[in-house]
Motif scaffolding. Structure first.
Motif, mmCIF file in Angstrom:
data_model
loop_
_atom_site.group_PDB
_atom_site.id
_atom_site.type_symbol
_atom_site.label_atom_id
_atom_site.label_comp_id
_atom_site.label_asym_id
_atom_site.label_seq_id
_atom_site.Cartn_x
_atom_site.Cartn_y
_atom_site.Cartn_z
ATOM 1 N N LEU A 1 0.814 -1.212 0.000
ATOM 2 C CA LEU A 1 0.000 0.000 0.000
ATOM 3 C C LEU A 1 0.852 1.268 0.000
ATOM 4 O O LEU A 1 0.443 2.299 -0.529
ATOM 5 C CB LEU A 1 -0.941 -0.006 1.202
ATOM 6 N N LYS A 2 2.036 1.187 0.599
ATOM 7 C CA LYS A 2 2.939 2.347 0.592
ATOM 8 C C LYS A 2 3.647 2.498 -0.750
ATOM 9 O O LYS A 2 3.997 3.607 -1.157
ATOM 10 C CB LYS A 2 3.984 2.201 1.703
ATOM 11 N N HIS A 3 3.883 1.381 -1.436
ATOM 12 C CA HIS A 3 4.626 1.392 -2.700
ATOM 13 C C HIS A 3 3.851 0.620 -3.779
ATOM 14 O O HIS A 3 4.308 -0.414 -4.259
ATOM 15 C CB HIS A 3 6.006 0.762 -2.508
ATOM 16 N N SER B 1 -5.884 -6.417 -4.355
ATOM 17 C CA SER B 1 -7.274 -5.963 -4.259
ATOM 18 C C SER B 1 -7.355 -4.599 -3.579
ATOM 19 O O SER B 1 -8.081 -3.701 -4.031
ATOM 20 C CB SER B 1 -8.105 -6.986 -3.491
ATOM 21 N N LEU B 2 -6.595 -4.430 -2.498
ATOM 22 C CA LEU B 2 -6.608 -3.149 -1.782
ATOM 23 C C LEU B 2 -5.967 -2.043 -2.618
ATOM 24 O O LEU B 2 -6.441 -0.902 -2.621
ATOM 25 C CB LEU B 2 -5.881 -3.297 -0.445
ATOM 26 N N PRO C 1 -10.092 2.542 -4.382
ATOM 27 C CA PRO C 1 -9.820 3.919 -3.931
ATOM 28 C C PRO C 1 -9.492 3.910 -2.441
ATOM 29 O O PRO C 1 -10.037 3.101 -1.681
ATOM 30 C CB PRO C 1 -11.146 4.646 -4.203
ATOM 31 N N GLU C 2 -8.601 4.788 -2.041
ATOM 32 C CA GLU C 2 -8.176 4.809 -0.632
ATOM 33 C C GLU C 2 -9.355 4.900 0.323
ATOM 34 O O GLU C 2 -9.351 4.284 1.396
ATOM 35 C CB GLU C 2 -7.204 5.974 -0.390
#
Length: 233
Positions: free
Chosen positions: A95-97, A158-159, A163-164
């Motif tokens: 999620l960070k990269h 999937s995450l 959208p965030e």
């Protein structure tokens, strides 16, 4: 000359990684990367061959960053808890990269393994072998590794694709716990532990043992481990 080439290669990778994270893979044309790195396009081709070679090198660079984070996880006294922490770190990294993660774990055609697949599996096996040696696995470590990687990469991709504002951390937590419940037992081998659990524990112990400490010939050890793997199924 080799030192100069190594430094130039590292510089190009750092520039390309910055472009990748800022603008995505679509921005990584060889001309754009060469210009940003201050070298000729011909020099980039000499270093990486073509764009596919550059992307492969970037995937390896990304995985080096991933490994650096993973190795900060000091083993605890509970191998199953270590599996949880490893899962969470994996998802957090993705999620960070996200651009790095897609490059590491994506594939551009069926039948082609993602660049990070082998190294990720080897890293995961160190956790699972410890869990098996402690009698905590219900299935062989190799199968557990396959299931874990399939689950954690699926959740992470999937995450990343959502959208965030729609990303629910409970998705990762529930999938993690469902998988761990399927793969592990609550404690080490009890007096009434199943034959499969005991076989897995002994096989994992033999796998990590110094051959000099095993009072069997190599061929006998190999035969015993084959029997143990059959008993574990």
């Amino acid at each position: 000359m080799d030192d100069v080439k190594t430094r130039t290669r590292r510089q190009v990778l750092e520039v390309a990684a910055e472009l990748l994270e800022r603008e995505g893979a679509q921005a990584l044309s060889t001309r754009t990367v060469a210009a940003a790195a201050g070298i000729r396009a011909a020099s980039l081709y000499q270093l990486f061959g073509d764009k596919d070679g550059l992307l492969s090198a970037l995937a390896i660079h990304a995985f080096d960053l991933y490994l650096a984070e993973k190795h900060t996880l000091a083993p605890s006294g509970d191998p199953v808890d270590d599996m949880r922490r490893g899962w969470d770190m994996h998802v957090d990294f993705g999620l960070k990269h996200p651009a790095f993660y897609l490059l590491m774990y994506g594939t551009d055609r069926p039948g082609r393994r993602p660049p990070a697949a082998r190294a990720a599996r080897e890293l995961l096996m160190t956790f699972l072998d410890r869990a098996a040696a402690d009698g905590r696995l219900r299935v062989p470590p190799a199968l557990a590794a396959h299931l874990t990687l399939a689950a954690v990469t699926g959740v992470t991709l999937s995450l990343i694709g959502a959208p965030e504002s729609d990303r629910d951390p409970e998705v990762s937590t529930r999938m993690r716990e469902a998988l761990i419940d399927t793969l592990t037992t609550d404690a080490g081998p009890a007096p009434d532990a199943t034959l499969a659990t005991r076989a897995l524990a002994l096989d994992a112990t033999l796998s990590g043992a110094d051959p000099a400490t095993v009072p069997l010939r190599p061929v006998e050890t190999a035969l015993l481990r084959d029997w143990l793997r059959q008993l574990a199924h």
